[in-house]
Design a protein around this motif. Structure first.
Motif, mmCIF file in Angstrom:
data_model
loop_
_atom_site.group_PDB
_atom_site.id
_atom_site.type_symbol
_atom_site.label_atom_id
_atom_site.label_comp_id
_atom_site.label_asym_id
_atom_site.label_seq_id
_atom_site.Cartn_x
_atom_site.Cartn_y
_atom_site.Cartn_z
ATOM 1 N N PHE A 129 15.848 28.502 16.475
ATOM 2 C CA PHE A 129 14.925 27.881 17.438
ATOM 3 C C PHE A 129 15.566 26.688 18.128
ATOM 4 O O PHE A 129 15.513 26.554 19.358
ATOM 5 N N LEU A 177 13.372 33.336 18.624
ATOM 6 C CA LEU A 177 12.903 31.950 18.594
ATOM 7 C C LEU A 177 13.626 31.051 19.591
ATOM 8 O O LEU A 177 13.068 30.055 20.057
ATOM 9 N N PHE A 221 7.547 25.085 18.556
ATOM 10 C CA PHE A 221 7.429 25.874 17.330
ATOM 11 C C PHE A 221 6.340 25.214 16.481
ATOM 12 O O PHE A 221 6.499 24.078 16.021
#
Length: 420
Positions: free
Chosen positions: A233, A301, A307
């Motif tokens: 991410f 991601l 997130f």
């Protein structure tokens, strides 16, 4: 004679109050899931102990109010676990938030809810466990349990204690609680001010050891804090982690993300309350591309900007990825969460300004690594400064890491006293 009668009256009032508390908790349990868990758990405590502790077993008793106190006491608990290998350890909690998360703690043989502090419960409880050593963490002082320990000449210490002059121990109406403090053979305080307050009531068996939380968070550096999905991410971009957030703080972040953020910044938000409806509301307020932890396997991601962590237990590792951190609780009145967890990684921190009861918060602010915010304007200004000025950001973070390093060592003081 007068003081003896007065003490008896105060004791009577306290004991009536405890019994009334039990009634209120049982009534509240019909409408509140958290109270219900506590009520059911307390009903099962004696049964669990009878099945787990046999006559002749050697035991230690650790008591924590909730999860925060457990984490605070854990460095000491771990060392005692190593030393007392043949003892059974009883770990008790008062709050469901501590018990439910740590009911399978590897440091204990038995994890239970502490029964309400009645004289009958205290006698029955200690008849069953008869601990060689009892450790209470920070506060949650229960007079009947402690006085019963003292009457049986059983060892008890209090660690990481922090006192304030406005507390009942130091008021004319707090004699019951004050007397309970003298059941501890020794008290380890976080600071000199707490020692002075204890000495003002003629309690002198006290050591300023510091706060065991510093030892706890410092130990995090020796662990493997890597999380592959966070690596993916973050994607080598600047990352801001908002931990243990509440709606008031989340409102500041959503406004910032929606109006000021660039695509070169990644945000991780770990709400304190992860109920699905709360997570959904938070996600709906954010205009940027957002993904949930629970859906991480369905997406790439790296393509997302925000997130949301809708699970518990991994925040301390996530902080290791933060270039900047925000810790929730002090924008509103819910109580500031753990600022030491991100500080140990050398991360600058933002918090709200309602932190008067948290000694480490002001210390970190004074030290130059933490910043208090009181408005959206102030939040935006401070966060943008940390984002755009790399040298300023790194310097602030280094102050935090050095502060943790300087203040660790409380565990050594406690173990030295116990001759371990």
């Amino acid at each position: 004679m007068y003081f003896s009668i007065k003490r008896k009256v105060l004791n009577l009032i306290y004991n009536i109050g405890i019994h009334l508390t039990g009634v209120v908790l049982k009534l509240g349990a019909q409408f509140n899931a958290k109270l219900k868990k506590g009520a059911i758990g307390r009903e099962n405590t004696f049964k669990i102990l009878k099945n787990s502790i046999q006559k002749g077993d050697k035991t230690l008793w650790f008591h924590c109010a909730s999860l925060g106190e457990y984490e605070q006491g854990l460095p000491v608990f771990l060392e005692l676990r190593k030393h007392y290998k043949n003892h059974k350890i009883i770990l008790s909690f008062f709050s469901p938030s501590g018990y439910e998360i740590r009911k399978n703690s590897p440091i204990a043989n038995v994890v239970i809810y502490l029964p309400l502090d009645t004289k009958t419960n205290a006698k029955r409880f200690l008849d069953l466990i008869d601990p060689e050593l009892t450790i209470f963490v920070k506060y949650d002082i229960w007079p009947n349990f402690l006085n019963e320990l003292k009457s049986r000449h059983l060892r008890a210490i209090l660690i990481s204690a922090a006192f304030r002059k406005e507390q009942s121990y130091f008021k004319f109406y707090g004699k019951q609680l004050k007397q309970a403090l003298f059941a501890f053979e020794h008290i380890f305080t976080q600071n000199e001010a707490s020692k002075v307050l204890l000495e003002s009531i003629n309690y002198t068996s006290v050591t300023v050891s510091g706060d065991t939380r510093y030892d706890r968070v410092y130990s995090q550096l020796s662990l493997d804090n890597s999380l592959n999905f966070i690596d993916t991410f973050k994607n080598n971009k600047l990352c801001i982690v908002a931990g243990s957030t509440w709606p008031e703080g989340e409102a500041l972040f959503t406004e910032f993300i929606n109006t000021q953020v660039s695509k070169d910044i990644k945000f991780i938000i770990a709400p304190h309350d992860i109920k699905p409806d709360r997570i959904k509301k938070l996600q709906e307020k954010i205009n940027a591309k957002t993904v949930l932890f629970s859906e991480r396997d369905k997406h790439n991601l790296a393509e997302f900007e925000v997130f949301i962590i809708d699970t518990i237990g991994i925040l301390s590792k996530i902080y290791s990825y933060a270039d900047i951190a925000y810790v929730g609780g002090a924008v509103g009145t819910t109580g500031l969460h753990n600022t030491l967890e991100p500080a140990v990684f050398g991360t600058p921190i933002l918090i709200g300004n309602n932190h008067a009861k948290f000694l480490e918060a002001q210390a970190l602010i004074d030290n130059g690594g933490m910043f208090e915010i009181d408005s959206q304007l102030n939040f935006n200004k401070t966060l943008n400064k940390l984002i755009t000025d790399r040298d300023f950001r790194l310097q602030a973070g280094s102050y935090n890491k050095a502060f943790i390093e300087k203040n660790k060592g409380a565990v050594i003081h406690i173990l030295d006293y116990l001759r371990i």
